[in-house]
Design a protein around this motif. Structure first.
Motif, PDB file in Angstrom:
ATOM      1  N   UNK A  50      55.967  43.220  54.446  1.00  0.00           N
ATOM      2  CA  UNK A  50      56.210  42.908  55.861  1.00  0.00           C
ATOM      3  C   UNK A  50      55.089  42.068  56.466  1.00  0.00           C
ATOM      4  N   UNK A  51      53.872  42.255  55.978  1.00  0.00           N
ATOM      5  CA  UNK A  51      52.725  41.495  56.484  1.00  0.00           C
ATOM      6  C   UNK A  51      52.594  40.136  55.794  1.00  0.00           C
ATOM      7  N   UNK A  52      53.462  39.862  54.811  1.00  0.00           N
ATOM      8  CA  UNK A  52      53.389  38.603  54.087  1.00  0.00           C
ATOM      9  C   UNK A  52      52.194  38.521  53.152  1.00  0.00           C
ATOM     10  N   UNK A  53      51.675  39.680  52.744  1.00  0.00           N
ATOM     11  CA  UNK A  53      50.478  39.707  51.898  1.00  0.00           C
ATOM     12  C   UNK A  53      50.793  39.916  50.422  1.00  0.00           C
ATOM     13  N   UNK A  54      52.082  40.017  50.079  1.00  0.00           N
ATOM     14  CA  UNK A  54      52.491  40.186  48.682  1.00  0.00           C
ATOM     15  C   UNK A  54      53.933  39.713  48.545  1.00  0.00           C
ATOM     16  N   UNK A  55      54.329  39.455  47.298  1.00  0.00           N
ATOM     17  CA  UNK A  55      55.697  39.049  46.985  1.00  0.00           C
ATOM     18  C   UNK A  55      56.221  39.975  45.893  1.00  0.00           C
ATOM     19  N   UNK A  56      57.447  40.443  46.063  1.00  0.00           N
ATOM     20  CA  UNK A  56      58.073  41.296  45.056  1.00  0.00           C
ATOM     21  C   UNK A  56      58.584  40.435  43.904  1.00  0.00           C
ATOM     22  N   UNK A  57      58.465  40.975  42.689  1.00  0.00           N
ATOM     23  CA  UNK A  57      58.927  40.285  41.483  1.00  0.00           C
ATOM     24  C   UNK A  57      59.812  41.247  40.699  1.00  0.00           C
ATOM     25  N   UNK A  58      61.073  40.874  40.540  1.00  0.00           N
ATOM     26  CA  UNK A  58      62.059  41.680  39.832  1.00  0.00           C
ATOM     27  C   UNK A  58      62.092  41.235  38.373  1.00  0.00           C
TER      28      UNK A  58
END
Length: 107
Positions: A15-23
């Motif tokens: 939500x803070x834009x500090x990480x990206x999810x990787x599936x």
């Protein structure tokens, strides 16, 4: 270096834009349902395509699969490629937040 992360901590980073999810599941699994904004990097493609899909080796990446087995394997492979800020989110089955895709209530 990697560490386990809870869904609650993960959603705060997302939500803070500090990480990206990787599936790291397969494309058909991803189509059924995934964390919004997640990048798809199937486990079998990690070594060949990581640099293309995840260009920043020091960015925060939240790695997940269905139950947690493939995410742990993917984290090890990414570490071997020099990624330094990895979080093992485990499985999407334990993700209590929004999921986008064509799922019908099941994975």
């Amino acid at each position: 270096m990697s560490e386990k992360i809870t869904p609650a901590d993960a959603i705060r980073l997302l939500d803070a834009g500090r990480a990206v999810a990787v599936d790291v599941r397969e494309p058909d699994e991803f189509a059924v349902g995934h964390i919004p904004g997640a990048k798809l990097l199937p486990l079998g493609s990690v070594l060949a395509r990581a640099a293309e899909v995840l260009p920043e080796k020091d960015a925060a990446w939240l790695i997940y699969c269905r139950t947690g087995r493939r995410s742990a394997d993917a984290v090890q492979k990414l570490e071997s490629l020099g990624y330094t800020n990895l979080y093992d989110l485990g499985g999407i089955l334990s993700w209590p937040y929004e999921i986008e895709g064509d799922f019908e209530g099941h994975f």
